[in-house]
Design a protein around this motif. Structure first.
Motif, mmCIF file in Angstrom:
data_model
loop_
_atom_site.group_PDB
_atom_site.id
_atom_site.type_symbol
_atom_site.label_atom_id
_atom_site.label_comp_id
_atom_site.label_asym_id
_atom_site.label_seq_id
_atom_site.Cartn_x
_atom_site.Cartn_y
_atom_site.Cartn_z
ATOM 1 N N VAL A 1 -5.275 5.080 12.524
ATOM 2 C CA VAL A 1 -4.678 4.657 13.838
ATOM 3 C C VAL A 1 -4.207 3.244 13.956
ATOM 4 C CG1 VAL A 1 -5.180 4.514 16.290
ATOM 5 C CG2 VAL A 1 -6.043 6.574 15.152
ATOM 6 N N PHE A 2 -5.050 2.318 13.489
ATOM 7 C CA PHE A 2 -4.846 1.019 13.268
ATOM 8 C C PHE A 2 -3.461 0.794 12.573
ATOM 9 C CE2 PHE A 2 -5.302 -3.250 10.837
ATOM 10 C CZ PHE A 2 -5.265 -4.099 12.067
ATOM 11 N N MET A 3 -3.419 1.591 11.442
ATOM 12 C CA MET A 3 -1.785 1.505 10.568
ATOM 13 C C MET A 3 -0.820 2.062 11.577
ATOM 14 S SD MET A 3 -2.632 3.578 7.060
ATOM 15 C CE MET A 3 -4.260 3.129 5.995
ATOM 16 N N SER A 4 -0.935 2.729 12.257
ATOM 17 C CA SER A 4 0.312 3.640 12.972
ATOM 18 C C SER A 4 0.507 2.329 14.036
ATOM 19 C CB SER A 4 -0.151 4.759 13.592
ATOM 20 O OG SER A 4 -1.259 4.649 14.557
ATOM 21 N N GLU A 5 -0.467 1.843 14.649
ATOM 22 C CA GLU A 5 -0.294 0.742 15.556
ATOM 23 C C GLU A 5 0.326 -0.698 15.129
ATOM 24 O OE1 GLU A 5 -4.002 1.949 18.976
ATOM 25 O OE2 GLU A 5 -4.294 0.208 17.264
ATOM 26 N N SER A 6 0.318 -0.602 13.732
ATOM 27 C CA SER A 6 0.555 -1.927 13.454
ATOM 28 C C SER A 6 2.032 -2.106 13.091
ATOM 29 C CB SER A 6 -0.286 -2.304 12.063
ATOM 30 O OG SER A 6 -1.578 -2.224 12.105
ATOM 31 N N TYR A 7 2.747 -0.911 12.891
ATOM 32 C CA TYR A 7 4.106 -0.836 12.693
ATOM 33 C C TYR A 7 4.977 -0.260 13.782
ATOM 34 C CZ TYR A 7 2.655 -1.657 7.838
ATOM 35 O OH TYR A 7 2.234 -2.116 6.650
ATOM 36 N N ALA A 8 6.088 -0.705 14.000
ATOM 37 C CA ALA A 8 6.998 -0.355 15.030
ATOM 38 C C ALA A 8 7.314 1.055 14.799
ATOM 39 C CB ALA A 8 8.329 -1.111 15.132
ATOM 40 N N THR A 9 8.067 1.765 15.870
ATOM 41 C CA THR A 9 8.292 3.162 15.743
ATOM 42 C C THR A 9 9.243 3.436 14.631
ATOM 43 O OG1 THR A 9 7.854 3.552 18.189
ATOM 44 C CG2 THR A 9 9.183 5.070 17.013
ATOM 45 N N ARG A 10 10.184 2.663 14.314
ATOM 46 C CA ARG A 10 11.325 2.736 13.416
ATOM 47 C C ARG A 10 10.904 2.758 11.859
ATOM 48 N NH1 ARG A 10 11.301 -2.500 14.730
ATOM 49 N NH2 ARG A 10 11.222 -3.996 13.189
ATOM 50 N N MET A 11 9.657 2.124 11.626
ATOM 51 C CA MET A 11 9.289 2.195 10.348
ATOM 52 C C MET A 11 7.428 2.652 10.482
ATOM 53 S SD MET A 11 8.728 -1.717 9.547
ATOM 54 C CE MET A 11 8.071 -2.827 10.643
ATOM 55 N N ARG A 12 7.040 3.138 11.411
ATOM 56 C CA ARG A 12 5.778 3.677 11.420
ATOM 57 C C ARG A 12 5.320 4.607 10.201
ATOM 58 N NH1 ARG A 12 5.383 4.644 16.653
ATOM 59 N NH2 ARG A 12 4.515 2.390 17.000
ATOM 60 N N GLY A 13 6.191 5.712 10.242
ATOM 61 C CA GLY A 13 5.917 6.553 9.052
ATOM 62 C C GLY A 13 5.901 6.188 7.731
ATOM 63 N N THR A 14 6.780 5.229 7.230
ATOM 64 C CA THR A 14 6.824 4.560 6.137
ATOM 65 C C THR A 14 5.831 3.558 5.881
ATOM 66 O OG1 THR A 14 9.340 4.441 6.308
ATOM 67 C CG2 THR A 14 8.404 2.870 4.647
ATOM 68 N N GLY A 15 5.506 3.028 6.881
ATOM 69 C CA GLY A 15 4.270 2.140 6.761
ATOM 70 C C GLY A 15 3.175 2.762 6.538
ATOM 71 N N THR A 16 2.577 3.725 7.410
ATOM 72 C CA THR A 16 1.324 4.185 7.179
ATOM 73 C C THR A 16 1.442 5.040 5.755
ATOM 74 O OG1 THR A 16 2.321 6.398 8.153
ATOM 75 C CG2 THR A 16 1.076 4.614 9.283
ATOM 76 N N ALA A 17 2.730 5.844 5.347
ATOM 77 C CA ALA A 17 2.568 6.522 4.046
ATOM 78 C C ALA A 17 2.604 5.570 2.875
ATOM 79 C CB ALA A 17 3.959 7.221 3.996
ATOM 80 N N PHE A 18 3.090 4.257 2.920
ATOM 81 C CA PHE A 18 2.888 3.426 2.023
ATOM 82 C C PHE A 18 1.652 2.723 1.737
ATOM 83 C CE2 PHE A 18 3.279 -1.223 0.279
ATOM 84 C CZ PHE A 18 3.820 -0.914 -0.880
ATOM 85 N N ILE A 19 1.027 2.361 2.988
ATOM 86 C CA ILE A 19 -0.554 2.068 2.588
ATOM 87 C C ILE A 19 -1.408 3.075 2.119
ATOM 88 C CG2 ILE A 19 -2.435 1.166 3.695
ATOM 89 C CD1 ILE A 19 0.005 -0.798 3.655
ATOM 90 N N ASN A 20 -1.077 4.387 2.467
ATOM 91 C CA ASN A 20 -1.732 5.524 2.274
ATOM 92 C C ASN A 20 -1.605 5.636 0.505
ATOM 93 O OD1 ASN A 20 -3.533 8.063 2.684
ATOM 94 N ND2 ASN A 20 -1.448 8.915 2.159
ATOM 95 N N ALA A 21 -0.312 5.587 0.179
ATOM 96 C CA ALA A 21 0.007 5.732 -1.212
ATOM 97 C C ALA A 21 -1.001 4.644 -2.121
ATOM 98 C CB ALA A 21 1.384 5.354 -1.499
ATOM 99 N N MET A 22 -1.406 3.566 -1.739
ATOM 100 C CA MET A 22 -2.078 2.530 -2.299
ATOM 101 C C MET A 22 -3.471 3.130 -2.809
ATOM 102 S SD MET A 22 -0.489 -0.287 -2.679
ATOM 103 C CE MET A 22 1.060 0.975 -2.896
ATOM 104 N N GLY A 23 -4.005 4.529 -2.203
ATOM 105 C CA GLY A 23 -5.313 4.995 -2.314
ATOM 106 C C GLY A 23 -5.347 5.467 -3.773
ATOM 107 N N PRO A 24 -4.308 6.088 -4.236
ATOM 108 C CA PRO A 24 -4.435 6.803 -5.788
ATOM 109 C C PRO A 24 -4.633 5.710 -6.706
ATOM 110 C CG PRO A 24 -2.839 8.287 -4.502
ATOM 111 C CD PRO A 24 -3.301 6.843 -3.709
ATOM 112 N N ILE A 25 -3.788 4.498 -6.330
ATOM 113 C CA ILE A 25 -3.831 3.287 -7.459
ATOM 114 C C ILE A 25 -5.092 2.627 -7.233
ATOM 115 C CG2 ILE A 25 -2.688 1.175 -7.754
ATOM 116 C CD1 ILE A 25 -0.945 3.536 -8.233
#
Length: 445
Positions: free
Chosen positions: A366-390
């Motif tokens: 939820v913190f991720m989704s609140e940290s990014y604007a609507t225009r890039m909310r999906g991109t922001g959360t998906a990018f941070i989430n992608a750091m998991g496998p790394i």
């Protein structure tokens, strides 16, 4: 032809409580199924290796390259969510689970490690389903209960893990590993069909309308509509990945520190979740059977952790909730490694550690989704989430290197797991504080 707001069904009141409940149920089942598929591969990889004659080294290489492929696929989910919509992204990611699972089952006829890596890379869609969930549901939930409500959805992780373990134990002897992957196609298709009836997020529809007006050259109308709905028209059409690293609105700071904290935290996920049986059996000398039951109990406690941290984040702030949880989790696991002596004391500290390691993820997304604007909310959360496998790859590598130096399993788990967990709690404090209870319009334009 101009598209009017009424044509897009933009009225917030058009989204009923029944619509939100339905979206929550679909998202929970989709995430549980994604976790089931994600965990199933790791569980069945040894059985696949027996069929194809892969060595332990080959298995490790395959798992590593699958993680890399998962990362690459995960990067595509963000723009998909921000340009096609939250609803369509949920359908696509769940479809990815079905395709990946089905093609994995067919590998019995294509005994190639390269083929397995390529088809399992598609599981990156399933892994990223949680990023779509938080983007979508954060835009639907009540501002003051956003964390608590989402915590029940994020809790699909331990449910999926336990479901994969139980179903594998019951069915794998009967239908073998390829049958297990084939079975996974059916519920995924059902979720895709249920997803068609979802309603799109009003926040995304507002953004879509602004973009439509701008494409039609109606700049003034787009700006007026954007101001009314908290949308920055100047940046609403830019490439979302470039905007993640913009210094203009502080997005770079958010992306760098959120990404680093998430990656460090996955060191602990790798050591205390994925490699947990190794730590417990070789480090704490608990037999394998007891270690499995210990992990089941710890996961059950972990689910309570999701709900607790989701609730707490709504009250004191999500950044603070995450930081406190991860720091306490690091201390609990350190105590489990060096203070606990005996099955019950290990169980207690392992459960406390799981509570504070996994639980804050409900507040984190939820913190991720609140940290990014609507225009890039999906991109922001998906990018941070992608750091998991790394982080998982690096965590496994560090743990293996430390063990190979004769340091011992306990010391390796401390340095490679408990310490990064504590550090992740400190790093998250470098992100922007977000006051709880604020609407998404107030948080970011």
């Amino acid at each position: 032809m101009s598209i009017k707001p009424s044509d897009l069904n933009l009225d917030q009141n058009s989204l009923t409580s029944r619509d939100v409940t339905y979206a929550s149920i679909v998202a929970l089942v989709a995430w549980t199924l994604s976790v089931f598929d994600f965990i199933l591969f790791g569980t069945l990889l040894p059985e696949m290796a027996k069929t194809f004659g892969w060595s332990t080294a080959q298995m490790a290489n395959i798992a590593t390259w699958v993680a890399v492929g998962t990362f690459v696929i995960s990067l595509t989910v963000g723009p998909l969510t921000d340009y096609l919509g939250r609803k369509k992204a949920l359908i696509v990611t769940t479809s990815g689970v079905a395709v990946s699972s089905g093609l994995t089952a067919l590998s019995i006829f294509i005994p190639s490690s390269i083929y397995v890596v390529l088809v399992r890379a598609l599981s990156g869609f399933g892994y990223s389903e949680q990023a779509v969930n938080t983007t979508y549901l954060s835009e639907l939930y009540d501002d003051k209960k956003r964390g608590l409500l989402y915590s029940f959805i994020q809790g699909g992780w331990p449910i999926g893990v336990m479901l994969a373990s139980i179903v594998t134990a019951l069915l794998e002897p009967l239908i073998q590993w390829q049958g297990m992957f084939a079975v996974g196609i059916i519920p995924a298709i059902i979720i895709v069909l249920l997803g068609i009836k979802l309603k799109e997020s009003p926040r995304f529809l507002h953004l879509k309308h602004v973009r439509t007006l701008m494409r039609q050259g109606k700049q003034e109308e787009a700006e007026a509509y954007g101001r009314a709905h908290g949308i920055n028209t100047e940046r609403s059409t830019g490439f979302t990945y470039a905007q993640l690293f913009s210094r203009q609105d502080g997005s770079m700071r958010t992306t760098l520190f959120l990404g680093l904290a998430f990656m460090l935290n996955w060191f602990a996920i790798e050591v205390f979740n994925v490699l947990a049986t190794t730590v417990l059996t070789e480090g704490k000398h608990i037999n394998f059977g007891n270690s499995l039951w210990l992990l089941v109990l710890a996961n059950a406690v972990g689910y309570a952790g999701y709900v607790f941290h989701g609730w707490l984040g709504d009250r004191i702030g999500r950044r603070e909730t995450i930081a406190i949880g991860w720091i306490l989790g690091g201390l609990a696991f350190a105590a489990m490694l060096y203070v606990a002596n005996g099955y019950w004391s290990v169980l207690i500290f392992q459960s406390i550690g799981s509570f504070f390691l996994n639980g804050p993820y409900s507040a984190l997304f939820v913190f991720m989704s609140e940290s990014y604007a609507t225009r890039m909310r999906g991109t922001g959360t998906a990018f941070i989430n992608a750091m998991g496998p790394i982080g998982g790859i690096l965590g496994a590598l560090v743990f293996s290197i430390l063990v190979s130096t004769n340091m011992g399993v306990l010391a390796a788990a401390l340095i490679g797991g408990a310490l990064p967990l504590t550090l992740s709690g400190l790093v998250i404090l470098a992100t922007r504080r977000i006051e709880p209870g604020k609407s998404l319009e107030e948080l970011a334009a």
